[in-house]
Design an enzyme around this catalytic site. Structure first.
Site, mmCIF file in Angstrom:
data_model
loop_
_atom_site.group_PDB
_atom_site.id
_atom_site.type_symbol
_atom_site.label_atom_id
_atom_site.label_comp_id
_atom_site.label_asym_id
_atom_site.label_seq_id
_atom_site.Cartn_x
_atom_site.Cartn_y
_atom_site.Cartn_z
ATOM 1 N N ASP A 56 0.818 -1.230 0.000
ATOM 2 C CA ASP A 56 0.000 0.000 0.000
ATOM 3 C C ASP A 56 0.847 1.274 0.000
ATOM 4 O O ASP A 56 0.487 2.262 -0.663
ATOM 5 C CB ASP A 56 -0.898 0.042 1.251
HETATM 6 P P1 NAP Z 1 0.880 -3.952 3.125
HETATM 7 O O1 NAP Z 1 0.245 -2.998 2.198
HETATM 8 O O2 NAP Z 1 0.054 -4.587 4.157
HETATM 9 O O3 NAP Z 1 1.562 -5.078 2.199
HETATM 10 C C1 NAP Z 1 2.376 -6.043 2.713
HETATM 11 C C2 NAP Z 1 2.735 -6.987 1.594
HETATM 12 O O4 NAP Z 1 3.699 -7.892 2.104
HETATM 13 C C3 NAP Z 1 1.563 -7.822 1.116
HETATM 14 O O5 NAP Z 1 1.103 -7.384 -0.152
HETATM 15 C C4 NAP Z 1 2.094 -9.257 1.075
HETATM 16 O O6 NAP Z 1 1.943 -9.784 -0.244
HETATM 17 C C5 NAP Z 1 3.573 -9.102 1.400
HETATM 18 N N1 NAP Z 1 4.064 -10.165 2.267
HETATM 19 C C6 NAP Z 1 3.478 -10.711 3.355
HETATM 20 N N2 NAP Z 1 4.249 -11.688 3.843
HETATM 21 C C7 NAP Z 1 5.339 -11.752 3.068
HETATM 22 C C8 NAP Z 1 6.496 -12.576 3.074
HETATM 23 N N3 NAP Z 1 6.693 -13.537 3.979
HETATM 24 N N4 NAP Z 1 7.433 -12.374 2.114
HETATM 25 C C9 NAP Z 1 7.251 -11.421 1.159
HETATM 26 N N5 NAP Z 1 6.169 -10.608 1.115
HETATM 27 C C10 NAP Z 1 5.221 -10.782 2.059
HETATM 28 O O7 NAP Z 1 2.129 -3.317 3.893
HETATM 29 P P2 NAP Z 1 2.763 -1.862 3.843
HETATM 30 O O8 NAP Z 1 3.093 -1.468 2.428
HETATM 31 O O9 NAP Z 1 3.832 -1.879 4.869
HETATM 32 O O10 NAP Z 1 1.580 -0.896 4.268
HETATM 33 C C11 NAP Z 1 1.089 -0.834 5.614
HETATM 34 C C12 NAP Z 1 -0.422 -0.793 5.599
HETATM 35 O O11 NAP Z 1 -0.875 -0.853 6.957
HETATM 36 C C13 NAP Z 1 -0.976 0.476 5.005
HETATM 37 O O12 NAP Z 1 -2.202 0.224 4.351
HETATM 38 C C14 NAP Z 1 -1.221 1.339 6.227
HETATM 39 O O13 NAP Z 1 -2.195 2.349 6.022
HETATM 40 C C15 NAP Z 1 -1.720 0.275 7.184
HETATM 41 N N6 NAP Z 1 -1.609 0.771 8.555
HETATM 42 C C16 NAP Z 1 -0.383 0.911 9.104
HETATM 43 C C17 NAP Z 1 -0.263 1.507 10.349
HETATM 44 C C18 NAP Z 1 1.085 1.768 10.974
HETATM 45 O O14 NAP Z 1 1.111 2.486 11.948
HETATM 46 N N7 NAP Z 1 2.161 1.218 10.435
HETATM 47 C C19 NAP Z 1 -1.390 1.924 11.039
HETATM 48 C C20 NAP Z 1 -2.645 1.753 10.442
HETATM 49 C C21 NAP Z 1 -2.732 1.163 9.196
HETATM 50 P P3 NAP Z 1 1.907 -11.373 -0.490
HETATM 51 O O15 NAP Z 1 0.840 -11.915 0.361
HETATM 52 O O16 NAP Z 1 1.657 -11.497 -1.941
HETATM 53 O O17 NAP Z 1 3.262 -11.898 -0.113
#
Ligand code: NAP
Length: 459
Positions: free
Chosen positions: A383
Site C-alpha cells: 500500500d
Molecule cells: P501492506 O500494504 O500490508 O503489504 C504487505 C505486503 O507484504 C503484502 O502485499 C504481502 O503480499 C507481502 N508479504 C506478506 N508476507 C510476506 C512474506 N513472507 N514475504 C514477502 N512478502 C510478504 O504493507 P505496507 O506497504 O507496509 O503498508 C502498511 C499498511 O498498513 C498500510 O495500508 C497502512 O495504512 C496500514 N496501517 C499501518 C499503520 C502503521 O502504523 N504502520 C497503522 C494503520 C494502518 P503477499 O501476500 O503477496 O506476499
C-alpha cells in the site's frame, strides 16, 4: 501521602516524561524504554511505601502481573504488537473501571458530586475501552471478522446508547445514592465499546488502538483524581495525550480524518479493483536476474514493508546491504510513516539488524531521490508504494502520501503473490513496464540474491 512516597512519585513522573522524550529518536529509544521501566518500578516502590499496610496485596498483584506479562512479551512476535498493545489497554482499562466501581460501592465512602465526576469518567472510559480493545484485538488476530460490519441507522443507535449512558452518569453525579443505576450505566458503557468497533475495518485497527490507548490513559488520569494520586494523574495524562498524538500522526500519514477512521467503514472488499488486477500481466524475474540488476546499479533504495516483518528478513537484508555497499553501490532505506502495522515498525526491525540509522531516510526526504535512483527494491511493502493514492480519485487510499518508487529507473518487488496489502486493493505499480516482480518469501528471496552476488564478482 507520606513525604517519601511524594518524592519517589516526582522522580517516577520525571522518568516517564524523559522516557517519552528519548523514545522520539531511534538512537535514544533504548534509554527511553529503560527510563520508562525504572519510572514504573519506582511507582510501585512509592505505592508500597505509601500503602505499606497492604504491601502483600500489592506484591501479589505485581508478581501475578509479571508472571503473565513477561512471557507474553517474549512469545509475542513483532508482527502481533498491535494486538498485544490492545490486550494491555483492555487490562489497564478494566483495572481502572474496577477500581472506580469499588470506590463507588465502598461502604465507608460518603460520595459527593465532586467525587462522582472523576469516578463516572473513569468507569465510562474504562469499561468502553475494555470491550473496545478486546474487539480490536479480535479483529486484528482475525478471531473476529476483520471487515467492517455496517447496518442502517448504526450511528444513530450508537449515539443514542452513548447519550443514555452519559445521561445516567450525570444522574449518578447529581444523586450519588442512586447506585441501583450504576449496573445499567456500566453495561451500556461495555456495550458501547463493542458497537464502536463493529463498523471499523481491520485496516484501521492500529489507529483505533492508539485512540483506545488515549481513552485508557484518560481513564487512569480520572482515577488519579478519584484516588487523589498525583502520579496516576500525570501518567494517565501522558498516556492519554501520547495516544491521541499517535493516532493523529497515523491519520495524517494515511490522509484520513478521525471521522473517516471511526465511521468510514474503510476496508470493505473492492471487487472492481480486484477484477481489474486479475486481467493484467506482470513481468517476473529470478534471483539471479535480480542480483545482476542490483550489481549493475550505482544507487539502490530499499523500501521495506509489512512483509519484511512477516518474513523476519531484516538480517538477510543487512547481508544484502553489506554486499552491495562493498561493491560501491549507494544503498538507502525509504521509511514510510505507516509501513508495517505500527508507526516505527520498520525502524525497529532494521535497527535489530544494525542497519546504520543514517541510511534510514524518511518519506518526505527520500521521495525527491527516486527519479535519480537506478533501482527501487520493494521488500514486502504494498500500500505504501501504491501510485493509485496519487492518481486514482476512486481509490480508498486516494490522498495517502506514498513513497514514489514508480519514479525510479527500475522497480523490483519481492512478495509471494499478487495478493493485495492491508487496504485490500490492487497496486498498479506491478503492471508498469519498468517493474519486475520477484515472487517468493522475502527472507528466502533476499538470501538467494545474496548467494548470487559473490558469484558475480568472480565472473
Ligand atoms: P501492506 O500494504 O500490508 O503489504 C504487505 C505486503 O507484504 C503484502 O502485499 C504481502 O503480499 C507481502 N508479504 C506478506 N508476507 C510476506 C512474506 N513472507 N514475504 C514477502 N512478502 C510478504 O504493507 P505496507 O506497504 O507496509 O503498508 C502498511 C499498511 O498498513 C498500510 O495500508 C497502512 O495504512 C496500514 N496501517 C499501518 C499503520 C502503521 O502504523 N504502520 C497503522 C494503520 C494502518 P503477499 O501476500 O503477496 O506476499
Amino acid at each position: 501521602m507520606g513525604a517519601y512516597a511524594h518524592y519517589i512519585y516526582i522522580l517516577s513522573a520525571a522518568l516517564f516524561v524523559l522516557s517519552l522524550k528519548w523514545m522520539n529518536s531511534p538512537s535514544s529509544a533504548r534509554r527511553g524504554v529503560f527510563a520508562g521501566e525504572l519510572g514504573m518500578a519506582l511507582a510501585i516502590v512509592g505505592t508500597l511505601v505509601n500503602y505499606h499496610n497492604n504491601w502483600e496485596w500489592i506484591l501479589a498483584a505485581f508478581l501475578i502481573g509479571s508472571a503473565v506479562g513477561v512471557p507474553i512479551a517474549y512469545i509475542m512476535p513483532m508482527t502481533a504488537v498491535p494486538q498485544r498493545t490492545a490486550m494491555s489497554h483492555a487490562c489497564g482499562a478494566l483495572a481502572a473501571a474496577l477500581v472506580g466501581t469499588a470506590e463507588i460501592y465502598h461502604p465507608e465512602h460518603e460520595l459527593t458530586a465532586g467525587m462522582m465526576v472523576p469516578l463516572i469518567l473513569e468507569t465510562l472510559l474504562g469499561f468502553l475501552t475494555f470491550t473496545g480493545s478486546l474487539m480490536a484485538m479480535g479483529k486484528l488476530q482475525e478471531i473476529l471478522p476483520s471487515r467492517p460490519i455496517t447496518y442502517k441507522g448504526q450511528n444513530l443507535i450508537n449515539g443514542t446508547l452513548f447519550a443514555i449512558a452519559v445521561g445516567i452518569g450525570i444522574r449518578l453525579i447529581l444523586v450519588p445514592s442512586d447506585t441501583y443505576l450504576y449496573p445499567i450505566f456500566a453495561a451500556l458503557a461495555l456495550l458501547f465499546g463493542v458497537l464502536l468497533i463493529i463498523p471499523i475495518g481491520g485496516a484501521d485497527m492500529p489507529t483505533v488502538i492508539a485512540l483506545l490507548n488515549s481513552y485508557a490513559g484518560l481513564s487512569a488520569c480520572a482515577m488519579g483524581f478519584a484516588l487523589d494520586n498525583p502520579l496516576l494523574i500525570i501518567a494517565g495524562a501522558l498516556d492519554g495525550s501520547s495516544g491521541l498524538i499517535l493516532s493523529i500522526i497515523m491519520c495524517k500519514a494515511m490522509n484520513r480524518s478521525f471521522t473517516n477512521v471511526l465511521f468510514g467503514a474503510f476496508g470493505q472488499i473492492q471487487a472492481s479493483a480486484k477484477d481489474a488486477g486479475e486481467q493484467k500481466s506482470v513481468r517476473s524475474a529470478s534471483p539471479e536476474e535480480a542480483a545482476s540488476i542490483l550489481e549493475a546499479a550505482s544507487s539502490v533504495i530499499i523500501v521495506p514493508g509489512y512483509g519484511l516483518a512477516v518474513a523476519q528478513a531484516q538480517h538477510k537484508i543487512r547481508e544484502l546491504f553489506d554486499s552491495l555497499t562493498r561493491r560501491g553501490v549507494d544503498v538507502k532505506f525509504a521509511i514510510h510513516p505507516v509501513a508495517g502495522r505500527m508507526p516505527g515498525h520498520m525502524n525497529v526491525l532494521l535497527a535489530e539488524a544494525d542497519i546504520p540509522y543514517d541510511k534510514l531516510v524518511e518519506m518526505d526526504e527520500i521521495n525527491g531521490e527516486f527519479p535519480q535512483c537506478d533501482v527501487a527494491l520493494v521488500i514486502g511493502a504494498n500500500d505504501v508504494t501504491n501510485p493509485a493514492a496519487r492518481t486514482d480519485q476512486s481509490s480508498p487510499i486516494y490522498g495517502m502520501p506514498i513513497l514514489d518508487v514508480d519514479k525510479a529507473h527500475t522497480v523490483m518487488v519481492i512478495k509471494r503473490s499478487m495478493s493485495p496489502g492491508f487496504a485490500g486493493i490492487d497496486n498498479p505499480l506491478y503492471y508498469l513496464d519498468k517493474t519486475l516482480m520477484l515472487f517468493g518469501d522475502a527472507k528466502a528471496f533476499v538470501s538467494e540474491i545474496v548467494k548470487e552476488l559473490p558469484a558475480k564478482v568472480g565472473a
